[in-house]
Design an enzyme around this catalytic site. Sequence first.
Site, PDB file in Angstrom:
ATOM      1  N   ARG A 135      -3.937  -9.957   5.113  1.00 12.70           N
ATOM      2  CA  ARG A 135      -4.324  -9.986   3.336  1.00 12.70           C
ATOM      3  C   ARG A 135      -3.366  -9.320   2.529  1.00 12.70           C
ATOM      4  O   ARG A 135      -3.005  -8.139   2.696  1.00 12.70           O
ATOM      5  CB  ARG A 135      -5.733  -9.103   3.527  1.00 12.70           C
ATOM      6  CG  ARG A 135      -6.319  -8.895   2.000  1.00 12.70           C
ATOM      7  CD  ARG A 135      -7.466  -8.080   2.294  1.00 12.70           C
ATOM      8  NE  ARG A 135      -8.178  -7.989   0.710  1.00 12.70           N
ATOM      9  CZ  ARG A 135      -7.753  -7.176  -0.202  1.00 12.70           C
ATOM     10  NH1 ARG A 135      -6.700  -6.517  -0.109  1.00 12.70           N
ATOM     11  NH2 ARG A 135      -8.302  -7.178  -1.489  1.00 12.70           N
ATOM     12  N   LYS A 142       0.886  -1.407  -0.074  1.00 11.68           N
ATOM     13  CA  LYS A 142      -0.021   0.001  -0.002  1.00 11.68           C
ATOM     14  C   LYS A 142       0.929   1.249   0.085  1.00 11.68           C
ATOM     15  O   LYS A 142       2.068   1.221   0.340  1.00 11.68           O
ATOM     16  CB  LYS A 142      -0.872   0.046   0.992  1.00 11.68           C
ATOM     17  CG  LYS A 142      -2.145  -0.956   0.836  1.00 11.68           C
ATOM     18  CD  LYS A 142      -3.061  -0.817   1.938  1.00 11.68           C
ATOM     19  CE  LYS A 142      -4.431  -1.597   1.430  1.00 11.68           C
ATOM     20  NZ  LYS A 142      -5.378  -2.219   2.454  1.00 11.68           N
TER      21      LYS A 142
END
Length: 284
Positions: free
Chosen positions: A262, A228
């Site tokens: 995740r 991210k």
Amino acid sequence: MDPPSPTQWRLRDRTLGLDTPVVMGIINLTPDSFSDGGEFDDPERALDRAHAMVEEGAGIIDVGGESTRPGAREIPEEEELRRILPFVRAAVSRLPVPVSVDTRKSAVADAALEEGAHVINDVSGLSHDPELGTVVARWGAGLVLMHMRGTPADMRERARYRDVAGEVRSELEAALTRALDQGVSRECLAVDPGIGFAKTPAQSFELLARLETLHDLGRPLVVGPSRKSFLGALLERPPRERVAGTIAASVLAALRGARILRVHDVREVSDALRVVQAVAEGHE
Ligand code: HH2
């Protein structure tokens, strides 16, 4: 790695053991996801990748048909269904692990659950579609309640907190109440602080540092740091070169009580978690 309670998560007709952290492998069937958009042009190729992820250590597969990257616009449910349903149908019958579907929409969730999906992963924490909790409850499926504010289109302007961990905790508690009110069983619920969703990079780092704040919600913690932009802001690298950063964030999250990580890079994160686990157990 002492797990915060509980160590089990009910996913429809099965139970996922969480004594050791579980890796959730990401399959994005989208043209525009921030790190892996456009990777799969047909469901069979995506299924091959999902099988490989299971071999690499994934204990659950999460498939999504709509990007929720900052600034992304919502797509029609027919398009989302067209992207994911063939994969879900094949994955449920052929993969040895539970299948999770990343959607905010009750009609998409209902169709995926009818095909046999085990979990709905809702990045809106039941704030987008008022029917979603009822649909999940009707199928007895698992539900991930992720924290965000606003929508992917406007969430960046909503990243204002006095105490990010405390406010995420109380907003997740409200999401848990919404789910219970809509009939979802407590043992089917998991919570996720939503790294990068309505959070600045500094707020994402602070949340990871203070994950313990979320333990008393009493539900398994899902954390999704994978590739991210908070990592990009620090490392100044594009998404595919953030693997080492993803491993570090995943390991630290697991040490602070995350039970489900995740990630895109399943083998790398699974290996790192196995090493941490072996050290924690005092093995060689
Ligand atoms: N992050 C993304 C999507 N879904 N679900 C949960 N529970 N937690 C997360 O942190 C999370 C999530 C965004 O990542 P990705 O799927 O890789 O990108 P995109 O939304 O662009 O498809």
